[in-house]
Scaffold this active site. Structure first.
Site, short mmCIF file in Angstrom:
data_model
loop_
_atom_site.label_atom_id
_atom_site.label_comp_id
_atom_site.label_asym_id
_atom_site.label_seq_id
_atom_site.Cartn_x
_atom_site.Cartn_y
_atom_site.Cartn_z
CD GLU A 1 -3.18 -0.99 2.03
OE1 GLU A 1 -3.18 -0.04 2.85
OE2 GLU A 1 -4.07 -1.85 2.00
CD GLU B 1 -3.93 -5.74 3.10
OE1 GLU B 1 -4.86 -5.02 3.55
OE2 GLU B 1 -2.73 -5.46 3.22
#
Length: 510
Positions: A172, A296
């Site tokens: 991320e 995720e």
């Protein structure tokens, strides 16, 4: 409704890693979750809870991601090796502000994976780490040579290298991993990935950070254009959150029928994200050599009342089971591009497959879906289609509504499915009825094959049903009675009725 499966039309290989999981140093996922320490009264082997390891083996967990998540980009691997009493302590600034004593580090993670029998997937630190730190970690894990890091590993009790296959360069990085632009991260990825060396004939599978929650295809295009030649996989993160306001996501257990349908529609939206992301990747990689890694995914609700808000502990109901069924069927259907997926998370965090309370443990409805779907692993997708009605939602698509006309709506089928054939010819069909109150009669044909039913199980209940520590088996798979099989000239006709809010698996020997 009519459902046709053509087992003779074999498609893409379903990578076992699609059924992976994610373990972060977050809340009680690691500590008081899978790891209790060697001196715990709870039965364990080298600190790993025996009951949890056994459950994950039954689920056939293929791959486990660690140490994060946002935690990965503040994790420095040297803090988690050597004698535990001398390991550096730190504050986990991302998750709860608690002390991280680093008693679970590299050696413990590989020991956990060894006991489970799964592939390790390690996430490297780009946000606050250095190229040298990442290079040396990979050398520590994989080098069989006489070298500084390999010798350090031997000093810490591991003579042979672990042979790590999956390694992510950052996490991320558009957000908690450094708030980078796509172009900046692409440059950083090229630099860091260069030093993720291959120490044996088996190359490291390098995974780059992909886009985040919303359809930000410019990020995907930039990464594929500028760094696609140096990656094996590109990640995609997508969480199913009922409400648009992330400060008030909604309760995991106390929800309306309207919220139930909104949640399932948002879960199904990942199909569109995968398709559109894949279309961008196809421009640079038409042969699908670069896998889409959905490392995720899952539901994200408000934490359970009275728990640490930084621990992300939530219960799991039949609604979560339906989200799992929807998602896994979609991943199967997208097997040509999706090469791995990791639900968030393993124990006690978000859409966990297992919850613990001291020495007590329970399997969530989500766990049971993974266990029911496990025979898809390593099989080949086969052609299948169902004529199912759908429902429309106008609050699913991220971003502002169009300025003119009515807001865009998203269509979600009431029934989702996928089918595969294994090397031994056995056929696995998984199917879910999303309706909260209406059963679905199914007329299914296995086209052009004669097959015998070998397994039929179903997970069903009220949309709010859940397992609690005093009633850990309230929701569990049961034999699916009432499945009728008849051989015909066209193939094998199978009829059954799916109850409302249900997930089923049917297996056939051809």
């Amino acid at each position: 409704m009519r459902y046709v499966v053509n087992p003779t039309m074999k498609g893409a290989y379903i990578h076992p890693e699609v059924y992976g999981n994610f373990s972060e140093h977050l809340g009680r996922c690691i500590y008081d979750g899978v790891y209790v320490g060697e001196n715990s009264k709870i039965p364990n082997v080298n600190g790993m809870r025996t009951d949890i390891v056994e459950a994950l083996r039954r689920m056939k967990l293929p791959v486990l991601r660690w140490p994060g998540g946002c935690f990965a980009d503040e994790y420095h691997w040297r803090d988690g090796i050597g004698p535990k009493e001398s390991r550096k302590k730190m504050i986990n600034t991302h998750w709860g502000g608690v002390v991280e004593d680093n008693s679970f580090g590299t050696h413990e993670f590989f020991e956990l994976c060894r006991q489970i029998g799964c592939q390790p997937y390690v996430n490297g630190n780009v946000g606050s780490g250095t190229v040298q730190e990442m290079q040396e970690w990979v050398e520590y894990m994989n080098s069989p040579a006489i070298s500084p890091m390999a010798n350090l590993r031997r000093e810490n009790g591991q003579d042979e290298p672990w042979g790590l296959k999956y390694f992510a360069v950052g996490n991320e990085n558009w957000g908690c991993g450094g708030h980078m632009t796509a172009a900046h991260y692409a440059d950083e990825y090229r630099r860091y990935a260069t030093y993720v060396r291959n120490y044996t004939k088996d190359p490291v599978y390098k995974i780059a950070c992909g886009p985040g929650q919303h359809p930000y295809y410019a990020w995907t295009q930039t990464l594929m254009e500028q760094a696609g030649d140096l990656m094996n996989g590109l990640s995609l993160h997508y969480y199913t959150v009922p409400n648009a306001d992330w400060r008030h996501k909604g309760s995991a257990t106390d929800f309306t029928v309207d919220e139930y349908y909104r949640t399932l529609a948002k879960a199904h939206f990942i199909e569109r994200l995968i398709h559109e992301s894949g279309s961008v990747m196809d421009l640079y990689d038409p042969e699908c050599k670069v896998g889409l890694i959905v490392d995720e995914w899952g539901t994200w609700f408000d934490v359970e009342p009275g728990t640490n808000p930084g621990f992300l502990f939530q219960q799991s109901t039949m609604r979560d089971a339906l989200v799992a069924g929807i998602s896994l069927n979609i991943f199967n259907k997208a097997a040509r591009r999706v090469h791995m997926a990791n639900i968030a998370q393993l124990i006690n965090v978000l859409q966990a497959v297992i919850l613990t309370d001291g020495d007590r443990m329970l399997l969530t409805p989500t766990y049971h879906v993974f266990e029911m779907f496990k025979e898809h692993q390593g099989a080949h997708l086969v052609e299948s289609a169902i004529a199912a009605p759908s429902f429309a939602r106008e609050d699913v698509i991220p971003g502002p509504a169009p300025r003119r006309g009515t807001p865009a709506s998203y269509q979600t089928p009431y029934v989702t499915e996928s089918a595969s054939v294994a090397e031994d010819g056995s056929i696995t069909v998984t199917i879910a009825n999303l309706s909260a109150d209406t059963a679905a009669p199914i007329e299914m044909r296995l086209d052009a094959v004669s097959a015998k039913l070998s397994e039929a199980r179903i997970l069903t209940g009220d949309i709010h049903d859940k397992n609690e520590f005093d009633t850990p088996d309230a929701v569990r798979p049961k034999d699916f009675d009432g499945v009728r099989v008849e051989a015909t000239a066209a193939g094998t006709e199978v009829t059954y009725t799916l109850p409302a809010c249900s997930v089923a698996v049917l297996r056939f020997e051809a």
